[in-house]
Structure formats: C-alpha cells, structure tokens
Design an enzyme around this catalytic site. Sequence first.
Site, PDB file in Angstrom:
ATOM      1  N   ARG A  59       1.834 -65.229 -27.776  1.00  0.00           N
ATOM      2  CA  ARG A  59       1.599 -64.275 -28.726  1.00  0.00           C
ATOM      3  C   ARG A  59       2.708 -64.106 -29.669  1.00  0.00           C
ATOM      4  O   ARG A  59       2.353 -63.615 -31.039  1.00  0.00           O
ATOM      5  CB  ARG A  59       1.417 -62.825 -28.131  1.00  0.00           C
ATOM      6  CG  ARG A  59       0.532 -63.099 -26.918  1.00  0.00           C
ATOM      7  CD  ARG A  59       0.015 -61.667 -26.307  1.00  0.00           C
ATOM      8  NE  ARG A  59      -0.876 -60.832 -26.993  1.00  0.00           N
ATOM      9  CZ  ARG A  59      -1.488 -59.668 -26.661  1.00  0.00           C
ATOM     10  NH1 ARG A  59      -0.695 -59.044 -26.065  1.00  0.00           N
ATOM     11  NH2 ARG A  59      -2.268 -59.279 -27.482  1.00  0.00           N
TER      12      ARG A  59
ATOM     13  N   LYS B 160      -2.192 -43.032 -12.666  1.00  0.00           N
ATOM     14  CA  LYS B 160      -2.566 -44.570 -12.246  1.00  0.00           C
ATOM     15  C   LYS B 160      -2.318 -44.359 -10.565  1.00  0.00           C
ATOM     16  O   LYS B 160      -1.683 -43.764 -10.213  1.00  0.00           O
ATOM     17  CB  LYS B 160      -0.981 -45.208 -12.808  1.00  0.00           C
ATOM     18  CG  LYS B 160      -1.443 -46.864 -12.586  1.00  0.00           C
ATOM     19  CD  LYS B 160      -0.599 -47.620 -13.255  1.00  0.00           C
ATOM     20  CE  LYS B 160      -0.644 -48.985 -13.115  1.00  0.00           C
ATOM     21  NZ  LYS B 160       0.056 -50.010 -13.809  1.00  0.00           N
TER      22      LYS B 160
ATOM     23  N   GLU C 260       5.372 -58.492 -27.901  1.00  0.00           N
ATOM     24  CA  GLU C 260       5.938 -59.781 -27.769  1.00  0.00           C
ATOM     25  C   GLU C 260       6.418 -60.256 -29.098  1.00  0.00           C
ATOM     26  O   GLU C 260       7.645 -60.922 -29.241  1.00  0.00           O
ATOM     27  CB  GLU C 260       4.904 -60.827 -27.226  1.00  0.00           C
ATOM     28  CG  GLU C 260       4.757 -60.669 -25.898  1.00  0.00           C
ATOM     29  CD  GLU C 260       3.582 -59.776 -25.741  1.00  0.00           C
ATOM     30  OE1 GLU C 260       3.052 -59.520 -24.508  1.00  0.00           O
ATOM     31  OE2 GLU C 260       2.993 -59.372 -26.622  1.00  0.00           O
TER      32      GLU C 260
END
Length: 630
Positions: A399, A288, A371
Amino acid sequence: MLDQIPTDRPATPLLDSVNLPADLRKLEEDELETLATELRQFLLFTVGQTGGHFGAGLGVVELTIALHYVFDTPVDKLVWDVGHQAYPHKILTGRREQMHSLRKPDGIAPFPVRKESEYDTFGVGHSSTSISAALGMAVAGRLQDKERRTVAVIGDGAMTAGIAFEALNHVTDTDANLLVILNDNAMSISENVGGLAKYFARILSSRLYLTMREGSKKILSRIPHAWEFAKRTEEHMKGMVVPGTLFDELGLNYMGPIDGHDIKTLVHTLQNIKDLKGPQFLHIVTQKGKGFGPAEDSPVGTHALSKIEKTPASTSPKLPSYSNIFGQWLCDMAEQDSRLVAITPAMREGSDLIKFSERFPDRYFDVAIAEQHAVTLAAGFACEGVKPVVAIYSTFLQRAYDQLIHDVAIQNLDVLFAIDRAGLLEDGPTHSGVFDLCYLRCIPNILVMVPSDENEMRQMLTTGYLHQGPAAVRYPRGSGPGAVTGSEITQVEIGKAKLIREGRDVAILSFGSVLNAAAIVADSLDASLVDMRFVKPIDEDMIRKMAINHDLLVTVEENSVMAGAGSAINEYLARADLSTPTLNLGTPDNFIHQDKPDKMLAVCGLDSDGILQSIKTRLDIVDTVVKIIP
C-alpha cells in the site's frame, strides 16, 4: 456473559430459523435481542472449532442484525471494511452450516469474497476501502437508475487511513445516497454515549427534525445568506453536544454517537435515515469482544483465536518466532544507537514491538493504519540523521509502494524495512506476502535480504541497519528451524551467498525460509545447495560457479515465480551468456487460497516432496531430449 469458548454447539432455535436475511426480516422486533444472544454464542462456538477473528465480530452482532433487518439486502448493498467483523454477516446470509469450513480449502473464506455470496458485495482484507467501494456502487446505481441503498461499515481504526478521508472528501462532491457507519469499537463505551447524547442522536435522526431541516433549507435558500447563516448555527450547536463537526464540515449529515449494542435504537435510527437523500454519517459505539469476558478485558489480545485442540498441547518448549527475534534485536540495537526509532502502522503486537514501546516510548511511533504515512515519516526522520526501522507486513507494504520508491529510494535514504509475514498465510491471498521480492528488486538503491534462519535474520537486520541507504529484510510468520541467536550485533558480507553443500549435476539456489526443504532434496539427489541470502545485490560469482559446474540450476523461493528472485538469476545468466538450464520454483501465477501454510506450500510444490518431484520431472525431460537428439 460467557467466560469460555463453547466446545459443544449451543442450542440456537431462533438463529436456526434464519437462513437468509429475508427470514430475519419476518421476525418481530422484540425477538432481535434473543437472536443477538444466540448469534454471539454460535459465533464463539464456530471460531473455537476453526480459529479466526472473533473480537470484532462479537462487537457488531447487533449492528449486523439491524442492518439486514432494515435494509433489503442483497438488493441494498452492504460493504464491510477489513472483514474481521464479517463472521456474523456470513452466518446470517446463508452460510451458517458451512462455518465449520472456515479457513479450510474450498471452505468459507475468512473475509468477504464476492464469488462466495451475493451478499458479499466487495472483497476485502486490507482496511479502509469500504467508503470508496460503496461510493462507487452508489454512483453506479444512480447511473443505472436502480433504486437501492448503499451502506459502508468502517471501524474507527480504519478511519485512520488516508484513503478513507479521500473517499469522504469525494462523497459530498457526488451527492450520492450513501450511508457511512463509523463503528467506534473503543475499549469501553464512551462517556458521551449517555442520555444526553442518545437524546440528541434521536433528534438528529428523527423524521420531524429532518423534515423541518429540508423545509427550512427550501425557504431560507431564497433569502441571501440566510440559509448559510442557519446552517452554520446548526453546525455550531451540533458541535457543542456531538463530536461530528468534522464530518458536517465535509458535507455529510452526521448523527450519533449511539450505543451499538442497543438493538432497538439501532433499528429505529436506521429506519429513520434509510430513505434520506445524499450522504449520511452514523456514529455508533461498540465494545470489541462484547459478550465474552476475556475478549472484553483484552480486546487486543483476543483479536483472533487459534483453533481449540481436543488433544493436549505439546509441552515441549516453544521456539521464538521470527517476530520475537526482531523485537529483541530492535531493543538490543536501540541500546547501542540512540538514533534508532521504530515505526509501525498499527502492528505493535503482530510485529512484537511491545517491549520496545515500553522501554523506548519516546522512540516508538505507531502511526495507525497509515502505511503510506509510515514510510514517508521514516524518510523525514532519515533526512535529519535519525535511523528509522519500519516494521511492516509484506502485504501491507504494497500500500506504500509509491512512497517506497519516491520518498525513500530516489533519495537513497537510510531506512530499514523489517518485512514480516513474508510468504503464504492461512488467511489467503489478501494476507499472503508473495510479491515483495518482485516489487522490491526492481527498485534502484535498495538492499534486499532473505534470511534462512533466526541467526541469519538477526545478522541481516544489523547489516541493513548499518547500510547507507534503503534496506529490506523479509521473513515469514512463525518460528524458524531453531538456530541459536546470541546477543551480539554482527553483520554479514553484502551480496555474498553461502555454499551449504557441494554436490554434482544439480545446484539448488535457495532464497530464505525454504532452505530446510531444499536441504532435504539436496541430500536426496547429492545436489549442491546454496543459501543465496541476497536478492539484491545478487551473488553473480556464485551463480557463475554453479552454472559452469552443474547441468541444472534450480531456484526456490516462497514468492511469486514471475519476476521473483529466480528471475534475477535468469537475467544474470542471459547477461553473462551462460546457457545452463534453469528451473524456477515459487508460487504460481494465481492466488493461493486459504489453508494451513504447510499445505499451501505443498500445493505450490514448495515442500521437499514437491521440489524433488519438480527436479526429477525436469531431469527426465532433459534425458528424453538427449536420447532423441544425440
């Protein structure tokens, strides 16, 4: 390697010649590394001008080029997960010269959007949806007799969500021609991405190996138990040298891991597996922030970038954000109550749980992008007398709605939801939290609070924590008005609003952070102003008082006007047989697209000018009706 964001547009002659993937596919393979360098430089320059996510995009530059080079996009379908890494994809698919409009009204969206480009096959913003969506596209293509390939690119973080594994479990049942690419963007290149791993990856994706495997299957499948034995032997040998046994067990043909920055290996591997039938799984490892020193050193801290301002930043002290206030309150409460635990679905930095995670590591639980699990985990804690605080963004709590109702509210468990990023966000409709008051207030047993400043927020967090049953405190991103907060732990009286200003004719009933704008309007009109503070239970005594003594009630909230807090007031007035006219102000019945939050508020008529104009318009209509009907 760059150490600074370019402030002038870099020279990118090769990139400038690529307007669409068809142009990219005309390049020689040896030119692709140069293209990757130029694309990385242009990406950094662009994000410096507009702000936005860039760490993930830097990490997939080579992968993006290789995918569009090998696959016939947009005929072949390419689905990006989350969308944080999609900026290079946008640049290569006809939007290079529009990237300066990123995150601006009528400009390029910060995530893939179907109506923006035929190359954006699926709209995203939340994680872990790519495999499900790509599978739907692959099966749809088969049903329509269309010859095309479908690819889902999913990050390692997104693989922590249950929906990703639900999709993988279904993939093999359909036997769809789907390639899933796992972008493992670890902090550094994994140790097993070395010569041996590359060797086996080349073997496992080579045409010789794949041809022999299919030929052996045809022969051995005629001999009882022979193919099953050979398959198990192959899987055990793979498991000794590659980490793909899990995916093989799910029925996917696993290949990798390979270096996601080795563009030649990427191209050759994708060419080898492009026309394979059935579900394939390619594991690549990337870094990243690749190519930008500060991002490589701090991939979390440089996940996104603010716009680089040409004028010096203000030297005035920066106010603490609502997230900062929450993080400090959490530590203060944890010191007083050893039962407190904190749960977050991969939002440690965003929700400002860094100090808590360091000071109370045994009481800190980052469940990754899961979640649903976060909410039910909290329910399990609460069943045993532990006091969980779930730090979650408004748009992400959506969610876990079933778990919120079924696992927490029905059982009336002690769970506090600290709901961050409530309201309009510049990332647009995928991240704006404007529905939580609607979907929370209809649930029995839950306490719903909306602080108007930092001190009120701290008191409400305490109130919700000490309350017996589920409770929610929703607050916006960024800083508040600068209310002084102490270190003491105090509560507010549940269900009681606060009269801020007593006026005449009009009463403004404000919910949450819009109070400051409402106060300006109240002063201008000599109107009464109430900080409602609670959406559930709502202060019916205050509403009755305002309705009896005023000609118009105006509700203001940074939430959907349909089914929101204003609707709760309308419902009470109907039950109480009170006929005072009402004007409900909130976000309209359409999705508000990206812009600066203050401009988004203005579009919705939720700034002081908009609120004032709406009230004046309503009063003019009332005056006209009175004149017509004496």
